[in-house]
Design an enzyme around this catalytic site. Structure first.
Site, PDB file in Angstrom:
ATOM      1  N   ASN A  10       6.568  -3.052  -1.721  1.00 20.54           N
ATOM      2  CA  ASN A  10       5.955  -1.769  -2.105  1.00 20.54           C
ATOM      3  C   ASN A  10       6.928  -0.666  -1.697  1.00 20.54           C
ATOM      4  O   ASN A  10       7.097  -0.385  -0.513  1.00 20.54           O
ATOM      5  CB  ASN A  10       4.608  -1.617  -1.385  1.00 20.54           C
ATOM      6  CG  ASN A  10       3.985  -0.250  -1.618  1.00 20.54           C
ATOM      7  OD1 ASN A  10       4.455   0.526  -2.462  1.00 20.54           O
ATOM      8  ND2 ASN A  10       2.927   0.051  -0.872  1.00 20.54           N
ATOM      9  N   LYS A  12       6.688   2.431  -2.170  1.00 21.92           N
ATOM     10  CA  LYS A  12       6.015   3.703  -1.855  1.00 21.92           C
ATOM     11  C   LYS A  12       6.746   4.862  -2.543  1.00 21.92           C
ATOM     12  O   LYS A  12       7.216   4.704  -3.664  1.00 21.92           O
ATOM     13  CB  LYS A  12       5.900   3.892  -0.330  1.00 21.92           C
ATOM     14  CG  LYS A  12       5.223   2.670   0.330  1.00 21.92           C
ATOM     15  CD  LYS A  12       4.809   2.895   1.751  1.00 21.92           C
ATOM     16  CE  LYS A  12       4.131   1.638   2.291  1.00 21.92           C
ATOM     17  NZ  LYS A  12       3.615   1.788   3.634  1.00 21.92           N
ATOM     18  N   HIS A  96      -4.725   1.074  -1.589  1.00 18.97           N
ATOM     19  CA  HIS A  96      -3.814   1.094  -0.440  1.00 18.97           C
ATOM     20  C   HIS A  96      -4.345   2.076   0.598  1.00 18.97           C
ATOM     21  O   HIS A  96      -4.921   3.112   0.251  1.00 18.97           O
ATOM     22  CB  HIS A  96      -2.401   1.496  -0.895  1.00 18.97           C
ATOM     23  CG  HIS A  96      -1.381   1.250   0.166  1.00 18.97           C
ATOM     24  ND1 HIS A  96      -1.192   2.123   1.212  1.00 18.97           N
ATOM     25  CD2 HIS A  96      -0.525   0.219   0.364  1.00 18.97           C
ATOM     26  CE1 HIS A  96      -0.251   1.625   2.014  1.00 18.97           C
ATOM     27  NE2 HIS A  96       0.169   0.481   1.524  1.00 18.97           N
ATOM     28  N   GLU A  98      -2.942   4.232   2.286  1.00 21.43           N
ATOM     29  CA  GLU A  98      -2.424   5.607   2.133  1.00 21.43           C
ATOM     30  C   GLU A  98      -3.213   6.356   1.061  1.00 21.43           C
ATOM     31  O   GLU A  98      -3.416   7.570   1.160  1.00 21.43           O
ATOM     32  CB  GLU A  98      -0.907   5.556   1.833  1.00 21.43           C
ATOM     33  CG  GLU A  98      -0.136   5.181   3.098  1.00 21.43           C
ATOM     34  CD  GLU A  98       1.116   4.358   2.891  1.00 21.43           C
ATOM     35  OE1 GLU A  98       1.650   4.314   1.769  1.00 21.43           O
ATOM     36  OE2 GLU A  98       1.562   3.732   3.880  1.00 21.43           O
ATOM     37  N   GLU A 168      -4.209  -5.267   5.051  1.00 19.90           N
ATOM     38  CA  GLU A 168      -3.228  -4.392   5.686  1.00 19.90           C
ATOM     39  C   GLU A 168      -3.925  -3.568   6.765  1.00 19.90           C
ATOM     40  O   GLU A 168      -4.515  -2.522   6.470  1.00 19.90           O
ATOM     41  CB  GLU A 168      -2.606  -3.444   4.656  1.00 19.90           C
ATOM     42  CG  GLU A 168      -1.790  -4.131   3.586  1.00 19.90           C
ATOM     43  CD  GLU A 168      -0.708  -3.206   3.026  1.00 19.90           C
ATOM     44  OE1 GLU A 168       0.451  -3.620   3.008  1.00 19.90           O
ATOM     45  OE2 GLU A 168      -1.015  -2.068   2.635  1.00 19.90           O
ATOM     46  N   GLY A 174       3.817   0.696   8.963  1.00 19.06           N
ATOM     47  CA  GLY A 174       4.892   1.628   9.281  1.00 19.06           C
ATOM     48  C   GLY A 174       5.016   1.934  10.766  1.00 19.06           C
ATOM     49  O   GLY A 174       5.729   2.853  11.157  1.00 19.06           O
ATOM     50  N   SER A 214       4.125  -3.802   8.779  1.00 16.26           N
ATOM     51  CA  SER A 214       5.310  -4.100   9.592  1.00 16.26           C
ATOM     52  C   SER A 214       5.795  -5.542   9.454  1.00 16.26           C
ATOM     53  O   SER A 214       6.210  -6.157  10.436  1.00 16.26           O
ATOM     54  CB  SER A 214       5.064  -3.729  11.059  1.00 16.26           C
ATOM     55  OG  SER A 214       4.851  -2.325  11.170  1.00 16.26           O
TER      56      SER A 214
HETATM   57  P1  13P Z   1       5.321  -1.338   6.270  1.00 14.44           P
HETATM   58  O1  13P Z   1       5.863  -2.720   5.898  1.00 14.44           O
HETATM   59  O2  13P Z   1       6.373  -0.272   6.183  1.00 14.44           O
HETATM   60  O3  13P Z   1       4.569  -1.370   7.538  1.00 14.44           O
HETATM   61  O4  13P Z   1       4.275  -0.972   5.104  1.00 14.44           O
HETATM   62  C1  13P Z   1       3.280  -1.867   4.769  1.00 14.44           C
HETATM   63  C2  13P Z   1       2.595  -1.420   3.536  1.00 14.44           C
HETATM   64  O5  13P Z   1       1.871  -0.437   3.556  1.00 14.44           O
HETATM   65  C3  13P Z   1       2.843  -2.166   2.300  1.00 14.44           C
HETATM   66  O6  13P Z   1       1.965  -1.789   1.284  1.00 14.44           O
END
Ligand code: 13P
Length: 253
Positions: A10, A12, A96, A98, A168, A174, A214
């Site tokens: 992803n 982002k 997601h 976010e 997740e 992150g 992560s």
């Molecule tokens: P990270 O791997 O940067 O923690 O992000 C995970 C994520 O949100 C994937 O959709």
């Protein structure tokens, strides 16, 4: 039962056209001859079609990072399933954290997106996960159950074969703080049981449940060795071809 592993990058809100094409080309090189797992990239909408050209005939699949439920219309800022298909996408990430946290998307809206994706033949990747406060308050399973039940409301068993789930934990995204393999496995098993109760055991046995938060080259092997972890949804480490290569080529330990 072992399911076909699925490794998703992803991206982002990263990459302009040039970066995206280079990254996709580097990732494509590492996927030559890969037969026993699926690799899927979710670049920003603006580079989806260019990335589709780069990965054409490599076996790499593409996803959008979100999707609307309507084919077209007055939905400023949204992207329709037809547009995703037209750009070369086969799937869409939905729900997601976010989107949930920053843009206040709720379970009802996310459910519309899941059903919209399915209606147009896109694979929805439905993300679920608890915040740190929810985990510390003993709410993890309640939140996951709510996310799954409402995210999948109205989705029939026949469509579940085309659906992917992703756990997740928000506190692991992150932050460099991965869930331990035991924590992840516990929630994945819970989700699979829940799906078995909502549908049938066959559906639960077949559905792929990804872990995200992560995921890195140094923890992918242990995560993938868990019975109910069928793949990974990778953010930061998917933006670097070398680290994503190591993740794609995980070895169960
Ligand atoms: P990270 O791997 O940067 O923690 O992000 C995970 C994520 O949100 C994937 O959709």
């Amino acid at each position: 039962m072992k399911r076909r592993p699925l490794l998703v990058g992803n991206w982002k809100m990263h990459t302009t056209v040039l970066d995206a094409c280079h990254l996709a080309a580097d990732i494509a090189k590492t996927c030559v001859g890969l037969k026993d797992r699926d690799v899927l990239l979710a670049p920003p909408f603006t580079v989806l079609s260019q990335v589709a050209h780069v990965v054409a005939e490599t076996g790499i699949l593409l996803a959008a990072q979100n999707v609307c439920w309507e084919a077209q219309g007055a939905f400023t800022g949204e992207i329709s399933p037809l547009m995703v298909l037209d750009a070369g996408g086969a799937a869409a990430i939905v729900g997601h954290s976010e989107r949930r946290q920053i843009f206040h998307e709720d379970n009802a809206l996310i459910n519309k997106r899941v059903r919209g994706a399915l209606a147009f033949g896109l694979v929805p990747i439905l993300c679920v996960g608890e915040t740190l406060d929810e985990r510390e308050g003993g709410q993890t399973f309640k939140i996951i159950e709510e996310h799954i039940r409402s995210g999948l409301a109205g989705v029939v068993a026949a469509d579940m074969g085309d659906t992917v789930l992703a756990y997740e934990p928000v506190w692991a995204i992150g932050t460099g703080q991965t869930a331990t393999k035991e924590q992840a496995q516990e929630v994945h098993a819970f989700i699979r049981n829940l799906v078995a109760g909502m549908y049938e055991k066959d559906v639960a046995d077949q559905i792929r449940i990804l872990y995200g938060g992560s995921v890195k080259p140094d923890n992918i092997d242990a995560l993938m060795a868990q019975d109910d972890i069928d793949g990974a949804l990778v953010g930061g480490a998917a933006l670097n071809a070398e680290s994503f290569e190591r993740i794609i080529h995980f070895q169960e330990i």
